[in-house]
Design a protein around this motif. Structure first.
Motif, PDB file in Angstrom:
ATOM      1  N   VAL A 166      15.549 -51.742 -78.438  1.00  0.00           N
ATOM      2  CA  VAL A 166      14.725 -52.666 -79.216  1.00  0.00           C
ATOM      3  C   VAL A 166      13.332 -52.719 -78.608  1.00  0.00           C
ATOM      4  O   VAL A 166      13.187 -52.930 -77.400  1.00  0.00           O
ATOM      5  CB  VAL A 166      15.317 -54.086 -79.226  1.00  0.00           C
ATOM      6  CG1 VAL A 166      14.464 -55.006 -80.098  1.00  0.00           C
ATOM      7  CG2 VAL A 166      16.744 -54.078 -79.735  1.00  0.00           C
ATOM      8  N   ARG A 215      21.432 -51.631 -76.608  1.00  0.00           N
ATOM      9  CA  ARG A 215      20.638 -51.574 -77.838  1.00  0.00           C
ATOM     10  C   ARG A 215      19.191 -51.245 -77.510  1.00  0.00           C
ATOM     11  O   ARG A 215      18.615 -51.778 -76.557  1.00  0.00           O
ATOM     12  CB  ARG A 215      20.725 -52.893 -78.590  1.00  0.00           C
ATOM     13  CG  ARG A 215      20.176 -52.800 -80.009  1.00  0.00           C
ATOM     14  CD  ARG A 215      20.616 -53.947 -80.882  1.00  0.00           C
ATOM     15  NE  ARG A 215      20.218 -53.720 -82.257  1.00  0.00           N
ATOM     16  CZ  ARG A 215      20.904 -53.036 -83.148  1.00  0.00           C
ATOM     17  NH1 ARG A 215      22.075 -52.512 -82.805  1.00  0.00           N
ATOM     18  NH2 ARG A 215      20.475 -52.855 -84.386  1.00  0.00           N
ATOM     19  N   ASN A 256      14.896 -50.500 -83.384  1.00  0.00           N
ATOM     20  CA  ASN A 256      15.937 -51.506 -83.218  1.00  0.00           C
ATOM     21  C   ASN A 256      17.250 -50.876 -83.658  1.00  0.00           C
ATOM     22  O   ASN A 256      17.591 -50.882 -84.836  1.00  0.00           O
ATOM     23  CB  ASN A 256      15.622 -52.762 -84.040  1.00  0.00           C
ATOM     24  CG  ASN A 256      16.607 -53.880 -83.781  1.00  0.00           C
ATOM     25  OD1 ASN A 256      17.632 -53.693 -83.125  1.00  0.00           O
ATOM     26  ND2 ASN A 256      16.304 -55.064 -84.291  1.00  0.00           N
ATOM     27  N   TYR A 307      13.732 -54.116 -92.054  1.00  0.00           N
ATOM     28  CA  TYR A 307      12.555 -54.042 -91.187  1.00  0.00           C
ATOM     29  C   TYR A 307      11.330 -53.439 -91.875  1.00  0.00           C
ATOM     30  O   TYR A 307      10.571 -52.689 -91.271  1.00  0.00           O
ATOM     31  CB  TYR A 307      12.878 -53.267 -89.917  1.00  0.00           C
ATOM     32  CG  TYR A 307      13.987 -53.872 -89.098  1.00  0.00           C
ATOM     33  CD1 TYR A 307      13.821 -55.103 -88.478  1.00  0.00           C
ATOM     34  CD2 TYR A 307      15.203 -53.216 -88.949  1.00  0.00           C
ATOM     35  CE1 TYR A 307      14.842 -55.678 -87.746  1.00  0.00           C
ATOM     36  CE2 TYR A 307      16.233 -53.784 -88.208  1.00  0.00           C
ATOM     37  CZ  TYR A 307      16.042 -55.012 -87.617  1.00  0.00           C
ATOM     38  OH  TYR A 307      17.054 -55.580 -86.887  1.00  0.00           O
TER      39      TYR A 307
END
Length: 237
Positions: free
Chosen positions: A129, A127, A150, A19
């Motif tokens: 995100v 998760r 994330n 990322y």
């Protein structure tokens, strides 16, 4: 600084670099050299020994397998722990951030961390995100933290480690706080990369490394960075 040149170490890019986290290295080098501070950027793969003499160690994010392998190698190598004990700057993101704690979960097993921060990480119910933002711990004197997260983990801070920021949008550590710091060791879940979105945090790390207060660093033209920050923060309202 260890020498007249600021030495930046990018730790295990073959395992931990997702990322855009390498951007943190580029931002630090650019902001230092724009002020006339020469830099040396050293990328050290996981099959190489980390240098003992450096000013800033940077650790990025990664998947479970590379994360657990990186932790094992960092514990065996010892350089990052020695650097933290010596008052050098350590900045870690996401999986690298979790490695700074006492333990984390990777591939459904508990793994030992470096123990540089009093915290442990486990799995969250969902998760996390998206955009993450919030006011920074007043002790650091920084503006609002902003970035992209994330991750599937949740991080629980102990009494000897302070949160980097409180969360006004996003999840961060646990929906309440984001990141952590102790001395000159700083960790965050923010990608983005974090230091492109938060130039004041980059300058704090540089100031620590060169032994100055942040306000003693010559100012830079941050109009574009500030415009990006304001656009992203405004989008959350």
């Amino acid at each position: 600084m260890s020498t007249s040149m600021l030495r930046l170490v990018w730790v295990y890019p073959d395992l931990l670099s997702t990322y855009g986290d390498r951007g943190n290295l580029l931002i630090l080098s650019h902001r230092a050299e724009s002020r006339g501070i020469l830099t040396e950027s050293v990328m050290v793969r996981s099959d190489q020994a980390l240098p003992r003499q450096a000013d800033i160690y940077l650790i990025g994010g990664g998947e479970d397998g590379p994360q657990s392998l990186a932790a094992e190698k960092l514990i065996a190598d010892g350089a990052v722990a020695e650097a933290a004990d010596a008052g050098r700057v350590v900045f870690a993101v996401c999986a690298g951030y979790q490695i700074l704690g006492t333990s984390f979960i990777a591939s459904d097993r508990e793994c030992a961390g470096l123990g540089l921060l009093d915290m442990r990480s486990d799995r969250g119910p969902s998760r996390a995100v998206g955009e993450l933002a919030g006011p920074v711990n007043p002790a650091l004197g920084l503006p609002t933290l902003t970035g992209f997260e994330n991750h599937g983990g949740r991080t629980h801070l102990g009494p000897e480690t302070a949160a980097l920021a409180n969360v006004s949008h996003g999840i961060g550590n646990d929906g309440s706080t984001e990141g952590a710091f102790r001395g000159k060791v700083v960790g965050t879940y923010l990608h983005g990369p974090a230091l492109a979105r938060n130039p004041a945090l980059a300058d704090l790390l540089l100031a620590w490394a060169v032994g100055r207060a942040p306000e003693e660093l010559p100012p830079l033209d941050d109009r574009w960075a500030q415009q990006l920050r304001q656009e992203r923060i405004a989008a959350l309202v």
